[in-house]
Structure formats: structure tokens, C-alpha cells
Design a protein around this motif. Structure first.
Motif, mmCIF file in Angstrom:
data_model
loop_
_atom_site.group_PDB
_atom_site.id
_atom_site.type_symbol
_atom_site.label_atom_id
_atom_site.label_comp_id
_atom_site.label_asym_id
_atom_site.label_seq_id
_atom_site.Cartn_x
_atom_site.Cartn_y
_atom_site.Cartn_z
ATOM 1 N N ALA A 74 25.672 22.956 80.484
ATOM 2 C CA ALA A 74 24.314 22.409 80.483
ATOM 3 C C ALA A 74 24.192 21.201 79.554
ATOM 4 C CB ALA A 74 23.305 23.479 80.078
ATOM 5 N N THR A 75 24.813 21.273 78.369
ATOM 6 C CA THR A 75 24.720 20.135 77.466
ATOM 7 C C THR A 75 25.492 18.937 78.013
ATOM 8 O OG1 THR A 75 24.760 19.422 75.165
ATOM 9 C CG2 THR A 75 26.647 20.699 75.902
ATOM 10 N N GLY A 76 26.592 19.222 78.690
ATOM 11 C CA GLY A 76 27.351 18.132 79.314
ATOM 12 C C GLY A 76 26.556 17.437 80.397
ATOM 13 N N GLU A 77 25.862 18.224 81.204
ATOM 14 C CA GLU A 77 25.049 17.648 82.274
ATOM 15 C C GLU A 77 23.829 16.917 81.711
ATOM 16 O OE1 GLU A 77 24.232 20.904 84.923
ATOM 17 O OE2 GLU A 77 26.371 21.164 85.382
ATOM 18 N N ARG A 78 23.170 17.510 80.714
ATOM 19 C CA ARG A 78 21.990 16.882 80.090
ATOM 20 C C ARG A 78 22.324 15.519 79.498
ATOM 21 N NH1 ARG A 78 21.001 21.634 77.797
ATOM 22 N NH2 ARG A 78 21.876 21.006 75.808
ATOM 23 N N ASN A 79 23.522 15.428 78.981
ATOM 24 C CA ASN A 79 23.924 14.208 78.282
ATOM 25 C C ASN A 79 24.842 13.326 79.129
ATOM 26 O OD1 ASN A 79 22.695 14.538 75.502
ATOM 27 N ND2 ASN A 79 23.681 16.516 75.802
ATOM 28 N N ASN A 80 24.899 13.620 80.413
ATOM 29 C CA ASN A 80 25.680 12.832 81.360
ATOM 30 C C ASN A 80 27.132 12.651 80.938
ATOM 31 O OD1 ASN A 80 23.492 12.355 83.158
ATOM 32 N ND2 ASN A 80 22.698 10.876 81.671
ATOM 33 N N VAL A 81 27.728 13.718 80.422
ATOM 34 C CA VAL A 81 29.117 13.670 80.013
ATOM 35 C C VAL A 81 30.013 14.294 81.083
ATOM 36 C CG1 VAL A 81 30.781 14.444 78.258
ATOM 37 C CG2 VAL A 81 28.492 13.699 77.572
ATOM 38 N N PHE A 82 29.513 15.343 81.736
ATOM 39 C CA PHE A 82 30.312 16.018 82.772
ATOM 40 C C PHE A 82 29.823 15.597 84.135
ATOM 41 C CE2 PHE A 82 30.245 19.591 79.479
ATOM 42 C CZ PHE A 82 31.396 19.156 78.870
#
Length: 82
Positions: A74-82
Motif C-alpha cells: 500500500a505504501t509503495g502504491e501510495r507513493n508511486n514506487v511500485f
């Protein structure tokens, strides 16, 4: 930190360590790790540690690993990293 023993398990890598008057149980699943500490004074021997890792406890460990993965994704998606 001194390695004491591996604790066999089919799903997780579990290691027992001794450090600074405590036993440290490291449970690993993929990129995630959970660590639990217990005072050496609370146990008669390190051989008692595997009895603490009963089915109820390890079921909760499994759920916690799933929650960790969900949070990480979720944090990866929120921060456009994953």
C-alpha cells in the motif's frame, strides 16, 4: 549476538539467538522478519523456546506477515514506487 539454533518449520525460517541476557527469536518469511525477545531468566533453557511457538502463536505470526505485506504494498502504491 550469538546463534543458538535453527528451529525447524515448514513455512518460516526460525532462528534462536542469545544476546545481552535475552533469547531472540527471529521468524522470517520472504522479505519480512518478526523478532521476539524473552529474558534468559524467564526460561530454564533455550530448549523451552520451541514450545512457545505453538500453532496458535504461529497462526498469528502468519496473519501479521500478511498484514506487513499489505502495508508495504500500500505504501509503495501510495507513493508511486511500485
Amino acid at each position: 549476538m550469538r546463534f543458538v539454533q535453527d528451529i525447524p518449520h515448514t513455512q518460516f525460517r526460525i532462528g534462536l539467538y542469545a544476546w545481552n541476557g535475552k533469547y531472540i527469536v527471529k521468524i522470517e518469511a520472504g522479505p519480512y522478519e518478526q523478532t521476539y525477545k524473552v529474558s534468559e531468566m524467564d526460561l530454564l533453557t533455550p530448549d523451552a523456546v520451541p514450545t512457545l511457538l505453538d500453532d496458535d502463536f504461529l497462526t498469528k505470526v502468519t496473519v501479521r506477515f500478511q498484514e506487513m505485506d499489505t502495508d508495504w504494498q500500500a505504501t509503495g502504491e501510495r507513493n508511486n514506487v511500485f
